[in-house]
Every structure is written in C-alpha cells, then in structure tokens.
Design a protein around this motif. Structure first.
Motif, PDB file in Angstrom:
ATOM      1  N   LEU A  65      48.269  60.179  33.895  1.00  0.00           N
ATOM      2  CA  LEU A  65      46.895  59.696  33.886  1.00  0.00           C
ATOM      3  C   LEU A  65      45.930  60.798  34.308  1.00  0.00           C
ATOM      4  CD1 LEU A  65      47.512  56.206  35.531  1.00  0.00           C
ATOM      5  CD2 LEU A  65      47.314  56.751  33.103  1.00  0.00           C
ATOM      6  N   THR A  66      44.780  60.815  33.660  1.00  0.00           N
ATOM      7  CA  THR A  66      43.751  61.805  33.958  1.00  0.00           C
ATOM      8  C   THR A  66      42.442  61.109  34.295  1.00  0.00           C
ATOM      9  OG1 THR A  66      43.158  61.961  31.616  1.00  0.00           O
ATOM     10  CG2 THR A  66      44.804  63.520  32.445  1.00  0.00           C
ATOM     11  N   LEU A  67      41.559  61.831  34.915  1.00  0.00           N
ATOM     12  CA  LEU A  67      40.261  61.297  35.299  1.00  0.00           C
ATOM     13  C   LEU A  67      39.491  60.838  34.057  1.00  0.00           C
ATOM     14  CD1 LEU A  67      38.764  60.975  38.019  1.00  0.00           C
ATOM     15  CD2 LEU A  67      37.549  63.092  37.478  1.00  0.00           C
ATOM     16  N   ASP A  68      38.850  59.679  34.167  1.00  0.00           N
ATOM     17  CA  ASP A  68      38.041  59.076  33.094  1.00  0.00           C
ATOM     18  C   ASP A  68      38.885  58.534  31.940  1.00  0.00           C
ATOM     19  OD1 ASP A  68      35.644  59.646  34.433  1.00  0.00           O
ATOM     20  OD2 ASP A  68      35.530  61.640  33.541  1.00  0.00           O
ATOM     21  N   GLN A  69      40.192  58.475  32.122  1.00  0.00           N
ATOM     22  CA  GLN A  69      41.039  57.916  31.071  1.00  0.00           C
ATOM     23  C   GLN A  69      40.889  56.406  31.026  1.00  0.00           C
ATOM     24  OE1 GLN A  69      45.135  59.134  31.234  1.00  0.00           O
ATOM     25  NE2 GLN A  69      45.835  57.503  29.869  1.00  0.00           N
ATOM     26  N   GLN A  70      40.770  55.873  29.827  1.00  0.00           N
ATOM     27  CA  GLN A  70      40.664  54.429  29.622  1.00  0.00           C
ATOM     28  C   GLN A  70      41.998  53.906  29.110  1.00  0.00           C
ATOM     29  OE1 GLN A  70      37.868  53.203  26.608  1.00  0.00           O
ATOM     30  NE2 GLN A  70      37.566  51.192  27.515  1.00  0.00           N
ATOM     31  N   ALA A  71      42.459  52.790  29.677  1.00  0.00           N
ATOM     32  CA  ALA A  71      43.764  52.261  29.282  1.00  0.00           C
ATOM     33  C   ALA A  71      43.868  50.793  29.670  1.00  0.00           C
ATOM     34  CB  ALA A  71      44.894  53.060  29.937  1.00  0.00           C
ATOM     35  N   ILE A  72      44.937  50.166  29.197  1.00  0.00           N
ATOM     36  CA  ILE A  72      45.299  48.817  29.619  1.00  0.00           C
ATOM     37  C   ILE A  72      46.409  48.964  30.649  1.00  0.00           C
ATOM     38  CG2 ILE A  72      46.246  46.594  28.903  1.00  0.00           C
ATOM     39  CD1 ILE A  72      45.057  47.152  26.118  1.00  0.00           C
ATOM     40  N   PHE A  73      46.229  48.333  31.811  1.00  0.00           N
ATOM     41  CA  PHE A  73      47.157  48.477  32.925  1.00  0.00           C
ATOM     42  C   PHE A  73      47.879  47.159  33.199  1.00  0.00           C
ATOM     43  CE2 PHE A  73      43.862  51.628  33.416  1.00  0.00           C
ATOM     44  CZ  PHE A  73      44.540  52.771  33.804  1.00  0.00           C
ATOM     45  N   PHE A  74      49.105  47.288  33.703  1.00  0.00           N
ATOM     46  CA  PHE A  74      49.936  46.135  34.040  1.00  0.00           C
ATOM     47  C   PHE A  74      50.415  46.324  35.474  1.00  0.00           C
ATOM     48  CE2 PHE A  74      50.145  47.259  29.641  1.00  0.00           C
ATOM     49  CZ  PHE A  74      50.032  46.064  28.947  1.00  0.00           C
ATOM     50  N   GLY A  75      50.104  45.372  36.344  1.00  0.00           N
ATOM     51  CA  GLY A  75      50.441  45.556  37.748  1.00  0.00           C
ATOM     52  C   GLY A  75      50.967  44.303  38.407  1.00  0.00           C
ATOM     53  N   GLU A  76      51.563  44.509  39.577  1.00  0.00           N
ATOM     54  CA  GLU A  76      52.032  43.408  40.407  1.00  0.00           C
ATOM     55  C   GLU A  76      51.814  43.790  41.862  1.00  0.00           C
ATOM     56  OE1 GLU A  76      56.094  42.983  39.336  1.00  0.00           O
ATOM     57  OE2 GLU A  76      56.725  44.900  40.196  1.00  0.00           O
ATOM     58  N   GLY A  77      51.785  42.776  42.728  1.00  0.00           N
ATOM     59  CA  GLY A  77      51.569  43.033  44.145  1.00  0.00           C
ATOM     60  C   GLY A  77      50.237  42.491  44.617  1.00  0.00           C
ATOM     61  N   ASP A  78      49.721  43.063  45.699  1.00  0.00           N
ATOM     62  CA  ASP A  78      48.469  42.618  46.302  1.00  0.00           C
ATOM     63  C   ASP A  78      47.314  43.408  45.698  1.00  0.00           C
ATOM     64  OD1 ASP A  78      46.351  41.800  47.826  1.00  0.00           O
ATOM     65  OD2 ASP A  78      47.259  42.268  49.759  1.00  0.00           O
ATOM     66  N   ILE A  79      46.523  42.743  44.871  1.00  0.00           N
ATOM     67  CA  ILE A  79      45.456  43.450  44.158  1.00  0.00           C
ATOM     68  C   ILE A  79      44.334  43.888  45.089  1.00  0.00           C
ATOM     69  CG2 ILE A  79      44.038  41.434  43.572  1.00  0.00           C
ATOM     70  CD1 ILE A  79      43.813  42.745  40.726  1.00  0.00           C
ATOM     71  N   ASN A  80      44.242  43.291  46.264  1.00  0.00           N
ATOM     72  CA  ASN A  80      43.187  43.663  47.201  1.00  0.00           C
ATOM     73  C   ASN A  80      43.562  44.858  48.077  1.00  0.00           C
ATOM     74  OD1 ASN A  80      41.214  41.612  46.534  1.00  0.00           O
ATOM     75  ND2 ASN A  80      42.661  40.146  47.397  1.00  0.00           N
ATOM     76  N   SER A  81      44.810  45.314  47.975  1.00  0.00           N
ATOM     77  CA  SER A  81      45.200  46.503  48.737  1.00  0.00           C
ATOM     78  C   SER A  81      45.800  47.560  47.811  1.00  0.00           C
ATOM     79  CB  SER A  81      46.179  46.136  49.855  1.00  0.00           C
ATOM     80  OG  SER A  81      47.341  45.523  49.322  1.00  0.00           O
ATOM     81  N   MET A  82      46.952  47.258  47.202  1.00  0.00           N
ATOM     82  CA  MET A  82      47.593  48.235  46.327  1.00  0.00           C
ATOM     83  C   MET A  82      48.478  47.525  45.312  1.00  0.00           C
ATOM     84  SD  MET A  82      47.975  51.533  45.707  1.00  0.00           S
ATOM     85  CE  MET A  82      47.548  52.357  47.257  1.00  0.00           C
ATOM     86  N   LEU A  83      48.271  47.822  44.033  1.00  0.00           N
ATOM     87  CA  LEU A  83      49.123  47.291  42.977  1.00  0.00           C
ATOM     88  C   LEU A  83      50.229  48.282  42.647  1.00  0.00           C
ATOM     89  CD1 LEU A  83      46.688  45.701  40.337  1.00  0.00           C
ATOM     90  CD2 LEU A  83      48.194  44.522  41.941  1.00  0.00           C
ATOM     91  N   THR A  84      51.344  47.744  42.175  1.00  0.00           N
ATOM     92  CA  THR A  84      52.441  48.572  41.681  1.00  0.00           C
ATOM     93  C   THR A  84      52.497  48.432  40.170  1.00  0.00           C
ATOM     94  OG1 THR A  84      53.713  48.264  43.712  1.00  0.00           O
ATOM     95  CG2 THR A  84      54.919  49.011  41.768  1.00  0.00           C
TER      96      THR A  84
END
Length: 205
Positions: free
Chosen positions: A56-75
């Motif tokens: 990943l690079t700065l200003d890159q646009q993408a669709i992300f898939f995550g799990e975990g606590d979204i208010n602290s840190m996603l995996t």
C-alpha cells in the motif's frame, strides 16, 4: 471469491490510504459496504508484506476487508493470491452489492432499494421510489437517490421455543435463537405486550 471474502469479513469499505507506518496503515473511509456506523478514519494492520496487492502507498484508493475492533485497530482479512484489498471498480462494487444482505422493501406505495451498483460508476447508492397509482404494469417514479452510508445487518430468527414452567401462577418463557448477517448487529430492546390471552413480543436491533 469476492463474495466469500465479503461474507467472512466483519467490515468491508472503500477508502484512501492517508498514512503508512508499517505494519500499520491509516485509511480515510469514503463508503461502508458492510458494518454499521464505522468511523470516518480507521487504522489497519495485518497486511502481507510479501503480497503485491498488499503493498500500500500513500493516497492509494482500494476496497478493504477487516475484522476486529474498528474503533481501535482492524486486522486485514487475507485471501491468498488476492491479498487483503481489491481494486475499486464497477465490477467489484456490483459483486459486493450482490454478496451483502441487501433486500428492497415495499410499503404503502413506497419502494426502498438499499443498495444499487451502477455500471461505470464507482459508488453504491440507495434509492426511494413512489408507485404511480393505477399504472399497469406497476410504474414507479424516483423520489430520492443518495450514496449509500453503509448496509445495515439483518437479524434472522432460526428457532422459537415456548417453555411452560412448573409454577403457580403459570409462567411461560419464550426462547428465540438466531443470528445477525454480520458481526455488528446487537439486540436493542425486547418489548412484551399482552392483549387478552395473546402476548406480542417485539425484539428490536
């Protein structure tokens, strides 16, 4: 497949990378596809540094898939050769819209469509339409179209058991079991109203 990835991930969203501090990235979310009311900015970790799609690079646009606590840190949810992100494209957005739990509803002449993927446009929309009375076949006029702010989870009831307790006066216990369409749903309140010998139970989320 993309559909399987959508179903297994707790959060699916489109965003722009605003900071890269390996192994962590900060993402400005532009729209949520799955996951209720997430913040405008999230932090993610768990990307595979050996995957080209996870570079990943700065200003890159993408669709992300995550799990975990979204208010602290996603995996990040890793998917083998496809890495942890997908390109923002009309084809991928259409596949996501088809994979999430997204059903139109009709009531009193009003049709609400919660997610629409438009060919050639990189966004998902919601739309409201009104039935034109006396039209045959049924015709609708569009009253409002807005970018989707997120697809809310649905609740499904699988079984309902009614237990009559050995007590005086007689007590009845209702056990309802089910699941939410993603990990963000929760039960809000349970209301019980008695009308004669009939009890109406309303579970809200």
């Amino acid at each position: 497949s993309l559909a399987e990835r959508v179903k297994t991930a707790t959060y699916v969203f489109e965003g722009i990378v605003t900071a890269v501090n390996p192994p962590q990235v900060t993402i400005q979310v532009t729209q949520y596809f799955k996951g209720r009311g997430g913040p405008a900015q999230v932090k993610m970790t768990g990307f595979n540094e050996h995957s080209c799609s996870d570079f990943l690079t700065l200003d890159q646009q993408a669709i992300f898939f995550g799990e975990g606590d979204i208010n602290s840190m996603l995996t990040a949810v890793y998917d083998g050769a496809f890495g942890s992100t997908r390109e923002v494209s009309p084809e991928n957005l259409a596949a996501i819209a088809a994979a999430v739990d997204c059903m139109a509803s009709y009531h009193n002449g009003q049709l609400h469509v919660p997610c629409i993927a438009v060919t050639g446009i990189d966004k998902i929309y919601t739309a409201d339409l009104s039935w034109q009375p006396l039209s045959n076949p049924m015709l609708f006029s569009v009253t409002d179209v807005q970018p989707s702010t997120g697809i809310k989870p649905r609740a499904y009831i699988e079984t309902i058991d009614i237990l009559i307790l050995e007590s005086f006066p007689v007590q009845v216990r209702v056990v309802a079991k089910g699941y939410f369409s993603d990990g963000c749903g929760r039960i809000d309140q349970i209301h019980t109203v008695r009308t004669g010998n009939t009890f109406n139970i309303n579970i809200t989320k």
